[in-house]
Design an enzyme around this catalytic site. Structure first.
Site, PDB file in Angstrom:
ATOM      1  CG  ASP A  22      -1.667  -1.500   1.592  1.00 31.30           C
ATOM      2  OD1 ASP A  22      -1.928  -2.134   0.699  1.00 31.30           O
ATOM      3  OD2 ASP A  22      -2.168  -1.280   2.782  1.00 31.30           O
ATOM      4  NE  ARG A 145      -6.049  -4.978   8.010  1.00 29.87           N
ATOM      5  CZ  ARG A 145      -7.127  -6.041   7.847  1.00 29.87           C
ATOM      6  NH1 ARG A 145      -7.048  -6.437   9.478  1.00 29.87           N
ATOM      7  NH2 ARG A 145      -6.912  -6.759   6.803  1.00 29.87           N
ATOM      8  CG  ASP A 146      -5.232  -0.018   6.708  1.00 30.64           C
ATOM      9  OD1 ASP A 146      -3.674  -0.727   7.298  1.00 30.64           O
ATOM     10  OD2 ASP A 146      -6.609  -0.980   5.993  1.00 30.64           O
TER      11      ASP A 146
END
Ligand code: FRU
Length: 533
Positions: A22, A145-146
């Site tokens: 990513d 997450r993220d």
């Protein structure tokens, strides 16, 4: 590894070696664009994830910098995962990322530049109070997450969103509030949830102007804006988005069209593409979209090559106010600086079942603009054809388009094409597709037919723009309404043997094609000449 050097791209960003996934924390600071990325410094497969770092003046030419951050704390020792930057009004940069802890718990951590006056942002400090957010009750420790870029609400508090899933199947985006980026309050409810879509990774949330040609700061809201919600679906590895309205009082988002909700409607890119992320470029007032092109070859091949994955060409993102139903994505204008010579072709007629070579010389690094008109020459039938059958599937009105990265004998080729159809449901649709099935003789490469419908308005010709870069084909239809990225590994159609053709596999139309084709130079993507002392 020299054996595979021809497969490397010439103007797409990729590390010198090893694994990348990513894009992380993209931002513009003191004259430089920064790209961080999920990076394994030790191998060409995923693992030991650190933050790679590169800078650019123009989003096209890149300089590799030393790793920005590595997993060296209990709260990220299993990996420094994806995150986003928030630029505060006073110039500070808040970098939130997911750490996978020593106990494999996904937590959110804060980092910031040690020295804001360093344009290269070489040194990063992890906040001593990390983690700043731990999984809340009801959320699995491995499904949290993220963190997104923050946006400022009317109450003066920042919000960030984090992807997750509830009851195993409902994809959700949780919202947290903060004033200082070190302490957070989880809001009740969710920004949005869609049953059946599973774990949401890499949520992206941002405003677009309903009328206008500039991008908006992430905190912009109110009249004249819509909000885009994007999630990367862990189940299918597909990036989906939807347009809707954000209510900053309830901190909820509602899709314009519930039938086209996140995960069940539009895709950011219909090809090989995942974990995308935008940022607001305050330098040029635009919103830039990055996306990870994951591999189509085997892990074994990646290990042999010594590298895996590239990023797309950064794309400017706008709301499409002509259709009102989709975004427009377009390669950043800076890519034009790579243009060498161009060749024009005017109104080339391609009859049903024929192929026309386009003599352009080098055909591995191209920026192709093609426009198509059709003339009905026999009765067309009502039929239900999409992209699935690929370019070999003939129907009345299509397919027709380009054969890129083809060799002279057409033993390898990748058709990028339109297929207009008079559907059995009475509607007229146009599909835009990329067919990888014959892209390579290599048996162990994943080859798919990608695509979807593309809106075409009454007065519009069919238009495509295709970026060709050795093993990457990025295709944009109708100004970027539908986008498809292909990662292909030709074995014959490489370097000087690569050719470009027009084809028409429709049975009832003549196709008239007008093209402008630019040869592109390679971009400089190399180490930054830093002093060693
Ligand atoms: C998406 C993703 C993220 C995670 C990162 C780990 O590709 O799985 O959810 O943060 O990659 O590398």
């Amino acid at each position: 590894n020299a054996m595979f050097s021809w497969q490397r791209t010439a103007f797409h960003f990729q590390p010198q070696q090893n694994w990348m996934n990513d894009p992380d924390g993209p931002l513009f600071h003191l004259g430089w664009y920064h790209l961080f990325y999920q990076y394994n410094p030790d191998s060409a497969v995923w693992g030991n994830i650190t933050w790679g770092h590169a800078v650019s003046k123009d989003l096209i030419h890149w300089l590799y910098l030393p790793l920005a951050m590595v997993p060296d704390k209990w709260y990220d020792i299993n990996g420094m995962w994806t995150g986003s930057a928030t630029l505060l009004p006073d110039g500070q940069i808040m970098m939130l990322y997911t750490g996978d802890t020593n106990a494999s718990v996904q937590v959110q951590n804060l980092a910031y530049p040690a020295n804001l006056s360093d344009p290269l942002l070489l040194d990063w400090v992890k906040y001593p109070g990390n983690p700043v957010i731990i999984p809340p009750p009801g959320i699995e420790i491995s499904e949290f997450r993220d963190p997104t870029t923050g946006w400022l609400g009317p109450d003066g508090k920042w919000r960030i969103a984090i992807g997750s899933r509830v009851n195993k199947t409902i994809g959700v985006s949780l919202v947290y509030q903060t004033t200082n980026f070190t302490t957070y309050e989880k809001l009740e409810g969710v920004l949005h949830a869609v049953p059946g879509t599973g774990m949401w990774e890499c949520v992206d949330f941002y405003p677009v102007a309903i009328n206008g040609s500039v991008g908006l700061d992430t905190s912009a809201n109110g009249l004249g804006t819509k909000h885009v919600l994007k999630a990367s679906l862990d189940n299918t590895k597909v990036d989906h988005y939807a347009l809707g309205t954000y209510d900053p009082i309830t901190d909820t988002w509602t899709p314009d069209n519930p039938k086209e909700d996140v995960g069940i409607g539009l895709r950011v890119d219909y090809g090989r593409y995942y974990a995308s992320k935008t940022f607001y470029d305050q330098h040029k007032e635009r919103r830039i979209l990055w996306g990870w092109i994951n591999e189509t070859d085997t892990e074994e091949d990646d290990l042999d090559k010594g590298w895996a994955s590239v990023q797309t060409i950064p794309r400017a993102v706008l709301f499409d106010n002509k259709t009102g139903t989709n975004l427009l994505q377009w390669p950043v204008e800076e890519i034009e600086s790579l243009r060498l010579n161009s060749t024009d072709f005017e109104e080339i007629v391609v009859g049903p079942g024929s192929i026309v070579p386009l003599e352009i010389g080098v055909a591995t690094q191209l920026d192709i603009f093609a426009e198509f008109e059709t003339e009905l020459i026999s009765n067309s039938v009502v039929e239900e054809y999409g992209c699935n059958g690929g370019a070999v599937n003939r129907s009345s009105l299509g397919p027709f388009g380009l054969l890129v990265l083809a060799d002279e004998t057409l033993s390898e080729l990748t058709p990028v094409f339109f297929r207009p159809v008079n559907s059995t449901d009475g509607s007229f649709k146009t599909y835009f597709c990329s067919d990888e099935k014959r892209s390579s003789k290599a048996p162990d490469v994943c080859k798919q037919v990608y695509g979807s419908t593309v809106p075409v308005l009454d007065d519009e010709k069919l238009r495509m723009r295709v970026l060709v870069d050795h093993s990457i084909v990025e295709s944009f239809a109708q100004g970027g309404r539908t986008v498809i990225t292909s990662r292909i590994y030709p074995t014959e159609a490489i370097d000087g043997n690569a050719r470009l053709f027009l084809f028409n596999n429709a049975t009832s139309v003549n196709v008239k094609a007008t093209l402008k084709i630019w040869e592109l130079m390679p971009a400089f993507i190399r180490p930054f000449p830093l002093d060693d002392n």
